[in-house]
Design an enzyme around this catalytic site. Structure first.
Site, short mmCIF file in Angstrom:
data_model
loop_
_atom_site.label_atom_id
_atom_site.label_comp_id
_atom_site.label_asym_id
_atom_site.label_seq_id
_atom_site.Cartn_x
_atom_site.Cartn_y
_atom_site.Cartn_z
N LYS A 46 0.84 -1.20 0.00
CA LYS A 46 0.00 0.00 0.00
C LYS A 46 0.87 1.26 0.00
CE LYS A 46 -3.83 -2.44 2.09
NZ LYS A 46 -4.56 -2.88 3.26
N GLN A 101 -4.69 -1.63 9.48
CA GLN A 101 -4.58 -2.96 8.88
C GLN A 101 -5.18 -4.00 9.82
OE1 GLN A 101 -3.29 -3.57 5.71
NE2 GLN A 101 -4.11 -5.61 6.04
N ASP A 159 -11.22 2.86 3.88
CA ASP A 159 -11.64 1.46 3.72
C ASP A 159 -13.17 1.37 3.63
OD1 ASP A 159 -9.63 -0.41 3.43
OD2 ASP A 159 -9.21 -0.56 5.58
#
Ligand code: NDP
Length: 283
Positions: free
Chosen positions: A53, A97, A120
């Site tokens: 990422k 994460q 997200d």
């Protein structure tokens, strides 16, 4: 029939080139899209995902920050960092994460992220907006699947779409997006009776179970579009999807491979969400 292979690397490259141009245009106006990624613990797979990422951000000309904590860090420390990032004008997207270590309340952590920076799309406020048909952030994996369909000229309108899996990060948002695109949607899960009955009706079949090569050719309607979200590691260390790729590609009209399908698109749509957040701020 031999299916058209929907190439996630090629589509990701095309989209990322566009994102880079848009990021440069923003930078010229004094704003560089910025993503903060929080990693807690030493899970090997999570470390790879976070590294990918951060690298993707650098390649697209985005600012990024990686914040790592040892597994025993207190939740309060992470929550305070999120509060700091919520107020940081350099950061447009914050991502924690998952999975977090067991002593964390993951829901509380995700809730602490400002909805306007929740790239997200997991915050309840953003889930609600998605369900109401006015999404602020679309969860990255289903967002990537919709890009595949659009790029291949596949219009879900009026089609039978069957989704295997009902998770918050893939199955449920996928169902919302396909429904909003006017497909007739069926969601299957571990308690579904006679799964092949459902899968064989699908014009668009999305597999997101986490079961290696679960979807066989006999379960697929000839000419169906098959999207394989699954990532499974085989005993020999190789990766495979939830779909038995070789035989199914003889039946389907289009199919995504694993690796090289949905995976590269997920990170790409994280960049899209971060860029969109920065563009919204400047607008
Ligand atoms: P979850 O484990 O959260 O959900 C799996 C779903 O599949 C559940 O709804 C479960 O049903 C259902 N399921 C499991 N076994 C069966 C079965 N035998 N028959 C029918 N349904 C079944 O997984 P995720 O949604 O997080 O991920 C799914 C897969 O996608 C994984 O392989 C994951 O690694 C991959 N993934 C890939 C991404 C990418 O970028 N390519 C991103 C995210 C995930 P129930 O609810 O009843 O338990």
């Amino acid at each position: 029939m031999t299916a058209k292979i929907l190439d996630g690397n090629a589509l990701a490259q095309k989209l990322r080139a566009d994102f880079k141009t848009r990021a440069e245009a923003l930078a010229a106006r004094g704003t560089r899209p910025g993503l903060a990624v929080i990693l807690v613990g030493e899970d090997a797979a999570s470390q790879v995902y976070v590294r990918n990422k951060v690298n993707a951000c650098a390649q697209a000309g985005f600012h990024s920050e990686k914040i790592s904590y040892p597994p025993e860090v207190e939740a309060q420390v992470v929550l305070e960092k999120i509060a700091e990032l919520n107020a940081d004008p350099k950061i447009h997207g914050i991502l924690v994460q998952l999975p977090l270590p067991k002593h964390f309340d993951s829901d509380a952590v995700l809730k602490a992220i400002a909805p306007a920076k929740d790239v997200d799309g997991f915050h309840a406020e953003n889930v609600g907006a998605l369900v109401q048909g006015q999404p602020r952030f679309i969860p990255c994996t289903p967002y990537g699947v919709m890009q595949f369909l659009a790029d291949a000229g596949i219009d879900p309108k009026g089609k039978e779409a069957v989704i295997l899996g009902r998770s918050n990060i893939v199955g449920k948002p996928m169902a919302m997006l396909l429904m909003q695109a006017s497909a007739t949607v069926t969601i299957c899960h571990s308690q579904t009776r006679d799964l092949p009955f459902h899968t064989r009706r699908a014009d668009i079949l999305v597999a997101a179970l986490g079961r290696a090569r679960f979807v066989t050719a006999e379960m697929v309607k000839p000419g169906a579009v098959v999207i394989d979200v699954g990532i499974n590691r085989l005993p020999d260390g190789k990766l495979c999807g939830d779909v038995d790729f070789g035989p199914v590609s003889e039946v389907a009209s289009a199919i995504t491979p694993v690796p090289g399908g949905v995976g590269p698109m997920t990170i790409t749509m994280l960049l899209a969400n971060t860029l969109e957040a920065a563009e919204r701020e400047v607008a």
